[in-house]
Design a protein around this motif. Sequence first.
Motif, PDB file in Angstrom:
ATOM      1  N   ARG A   1       9.116   0.887  -6.516  1.00  0.00           N
ATOM      2  CA  ARG A   1       7.974   0.201  -7.124  1.00  0.00           C
ATOM      3  C   ARG A   1       6.710   0.913  -6.667  1.00  0.00           C
ATOM      4  N   GLN A   2       5.691   0.904  -7.471  1.00  0.00           N
ATOM      5  CA  GLN A   2       4.438   1.569  -7.125  1.00  0.00           C
ATOM      6  C   GLN A   2       3.307   0.553  -7.064  1.00  0.00           C
ATOM      7  N   GLY A   3       2.402   0.776  -6.145  1.00  0.00           N
ATOM      8  CA  GLY A   3       1.215  -0.067  -6.063  1.00  0.00           C
ATOM      9  C   GLY A   3       1.492  -1.493  -5.622  1.00  0.00           C
ATOM     10  N   VAL A   4       2.404  -1.695  -4.683  1.00  0.00           N
ATOM     11  CA  VAL A   4       2.668  -3.027  -4.159  1.00  0.00           C
ATOM     12  C   VAL A   4       1.541  -3.369  -3.193  1.00  0.00           C
ATOM     13  N   SER A   5       0.916  -4.524  -3.360  1.00  0.00           N
ATOM     14  CA  SER A   5      -0.210  -4.867  -2.503  1.00  0.00           C
ATOM     15  C   SER A   5      -0.041  -6.250  -1.888  1.00  0.00           C
ATOM     16  N   HIS A   6      -0.743  -6.470  -0.810  1.00  0.00           N
ATOM     17  CA  HIS A   6      -0.848  -7.776  -0.178  1.00  0.00           C
ATOM     18  C   HIS A   6      -2.156  -7.798   0.611  1.00  0.00           C
ATOM     19  N   ALA A   7      -2.544  -8.983   1.019  1.00  0.00           N
ATOM     20  CA  ALA A   7      -3.768  -9.130   1.817  1.00  0.00           C
ATOM     21  C   ALA A   7      -3.512 -10.157   2.899  1.00  0.00           C
ATOM     22  N   TRP A   8      -4.279 -10.030   3.970  1.00  0.00           N
ATOM     23  CA  TRP A   8      -4.223 -11.087   4.957  1.00  0.00           C
ATOM     24  C   TRP A   8      -5.616 -11.425   5.428  1.00  0.00           C
ATOM     25  N   CYS A   9      -5.726 -12.669   5.856  1.00  0.00           N
ATOM     26  CA  CYS A   9      -6.999 -13.219   6.294  1.00  0.00           C
ATOM     27  C   CYS A   9      -7.324 -12.671   7.677  1.00  0.00           C
TER      28      CYS A   9
ATOM     29  N   MET B   1      -3.249 -15.501   8.096  1.00  0.00           N
ATOM     30  CA  MET B   1      -2.341 -15.819   6.991  1.00  0.00           C
ATOM     31  C   MET B   1      -2.275 -14.637   6.038  1.00  0.00           C
ATOM     32  N   ARG B   2      -1.107 -14.468   5.418  1.00  0.00           N
ATOM     33  CA  ARG B   2      -0.883 -13.302   4.558  1.00  0.00           C
ATOM     34  C   ARG B   2      -0.422 -13.736   3.168  1.00  0.00           C
ATOM     35  N   SER B   3      -0.889 -13.022   2.181  1.00  0.00           N
ATOM     36  CA  SER B   3      -0.462 -13.294   0.806  1.00  0.00           C
ATOM     37  C   SER B   3       0.938 -12.743   0.582  1.00  0.00           C
ATOM     38  N   GLN B   4       1.518 -13.106  -0.526  1.00  0.00           N
ATOM     39  CA  GLN B   4       2.786 -12.514  -0.943  1.00  0.00           C
ATOM     40  C   GLN B   4       2.517 -11.092  -1.443  1.00  0.00           C
ATOM     41  N   GLU B   5       3.550 -10.242  -1.425  1.00  0.00           N
ATOM     42  CA  GLU B   5       3.406  -8.903  -2.003  1.00  0.00           C
ATOM     43  C   GLU B   5       3.496  -9.021  -3.517  1.00  0.00           C
ATOM     44  N   ALA B   6       2.709  -8.216  -4.210  1.00  0.00           N
ATOM     45  CA  ALA B   6       2.716  -8.257  -5.671  1.00  0.00           C
ATOM     46  C   ALA B   6       2.340  -6.889  -6.219  1.00  0.00           C
ATOM     47  N   GLU B   7       2.913  -6.543  -7.354  1.00  0.00           N
ATOM     48  CA  GLU B   7       2.523  -5.309  -8.030  1.00  0.00           C
ATOM     49  C   GLU B   7       1.210  -5.487  -8.770  1.00  0.00           C
ATOM     50  N   ASP B   8       0.896  -6.728  -9.131  1.00  0.00           N
ATOM     51  CA  ASP B   8      -0.344  -7.049  -9.832  1.00  0.00           C
ATOM     52  C   ASP B   8      -1.411  -7.404  -8.793  1.00  0.00           C
ATOM     53  N   ARG B   9      -2.424  -6.572  -8.651  1.00  0.00           N
ATOM     54  CA  ARG B   9      -3.461  -6.815  -7.651  1.00  0.00           C
ATOM     55  C   ARG B   9      -4.227  -8.104  -7.914  1.00  0.00           C
ATOM     56  N   ALA B  10      -4.243  -8.552  -9.157  1.00  0.00           N
ATOM     57  CA  ALA B  10      -4.942  -9.800  -9.480  1.00  0.00           C
ATOM     58  C   ALA B  10      -4.294 -10.984  -8.761  1.00  0.00           C
ATOM     59  N   VAL B  11      -2.984 -10.933  -8.546  1.00  0.00           N
ATOM     60  CA  VAL B  11      -2.286 -12.002  -7.824  1.00  0.00           C
ATOM     61  C   VAL B  11      -2.802 -12.084  -6.392  1.00  0.00           C
TER      62      VAL B  11
ATOM     63  N   ARG C   1      -8.154  -8.360   4.693  1.00  0.00           N
ATOM     64  CA  ARG C   1      -7.738  -6.960   4.698  1.00  0.00           C
ATOM     65  C   ARG C   1      -6.690  -6.810   3.611  1.00  0.00           C
ATOM     66  N   ALA C   2      -6.928  -5.890   2.696  1.00  0.00           N
ATOM     67  CA  ALA C   2      -5.992  -5.654   1.597  1.00  0.00           C
ATOM     68  C   ALA C   2      -5.293  -4.317   1.816  1.00  0.00           C
ATOM     69  N   VAL C   3      -4.006  -4.276   1.524  1.00  0.00           N
ATOM     70  CA  VAL C   3      -3.205  -3.071   1.690  1.00  0.00           C
ATOM     71  C   VAL C   3      -2.453  -2.810   0.393  1.00  0.00           C
ATOM     72  N   VAL C   4      -2.521  -1.582  -0.088  1.00  0.00           N
ATOM     73  CA  VAL C   4      -1.740  -1.173  -1.246  1.00  0.00           C
ATOM     74  C   VAL C   4      -0.741  -0.140  -0.758  1.00  0.00           C
ATOM     75  N   THR C   5       0.530  -0.401  -0.984  1.00  0.00           N
ATOM     76  CA  THR C   5       1.588   0.490  -0.532  1.00  0.00           C
ATOM     77  C   THR C   5       2.140   1.283  -1.699  1.00  0.00           C
ATOM     78  N   THR C   6       2.226   2.587  -1.523  1.00  0.00           N
ATOM     79  CA  THR C   6       2.921   3.430  -2.483  1.00  0.00           C
ATOM     80  C   THR C   6       4.084   4.079  -1.742  1.00  0.00           C
ATOM     81  N   PHE C   7       5.115   4.405  -2.471  1.00  0.00           N
ATOM     82  CA  PHE C   7       6.311   4.968  -1.879  1.00  0.00           C
ATOM     83  C   PHE C   7       6.421   6.434  -2.271  1.00  0.00           C
ATOM     84  N   LEU C   8       6.640   7.272  -1.286  1.00  0.00           N
ATOM     85  CA  LEU C   8       6.658   8.711  -1.495  1.00  0.00           C
ATOM     86  C   LEU C   8       8.031   9.274  -1.188  1.00  0.00           C
ATOM     87  N   MET C   9       8.263  10.474  -1.683  1.00  0.00           N
ATOM     88  CA  MET C   9       9.472  11.199  -1.325  1.00  0.00           C
ATOM     89  C   MET C   9       9.126  12.671  -1.171  1.00  0.00           C
ATOM     90  N   VAL C  10       9.909  13.347  -0.362  1.00  0.00           N
ATOM     91  CA  VAL C  10       9.724  14.780  -0.127  1.00  0.00           C
ATOM     92  C   VAL C  10      10.738  15.516  -0.992  1.00  0.00           C
TER      93      VAL C  10
END
Length: 99
Positions: free
Chosen positions: A17-25, A30-40, A58-67
């Motif tokens: 999956r690409q662009g999985v994001s979550h935020a925490w206070c 407290m932390r939000s659920q992970e979602a592909e839709d940043r609007a969530v 604090r918001a974090v967007v995770t992308t997954f990479l490969m070599v």
Amino acid sequence: MTNDLIEYAVCADPDARQGVSHAWCMTCGMRSQEAEDRAVVKHWCLGHAGETGHKRFRAVVTTFLMVVPAPGRVTPARPVDMREAPSTLSAGGGRGLKP
């Protein structure tokens, strides 16, 4: 010495999956659920702020990479374990892994 290095490229993992994001206070942790839709995630921040008055997140967007081998290079016979193969600098200035 440089003949045993594999030149590689880093790219987005097409199977992940690409662009999985979550935020925490930043106030209570407290932390939000992970979602592909940043609007969530933004909606969670707004709801949490409304309920608690907390305004810093604090918001974090995770992308997954490969070599992958660089163009013109072959894939090693066995997968390279990143813990066993320290990164080294090749003579051409690129970075490589020992197979």
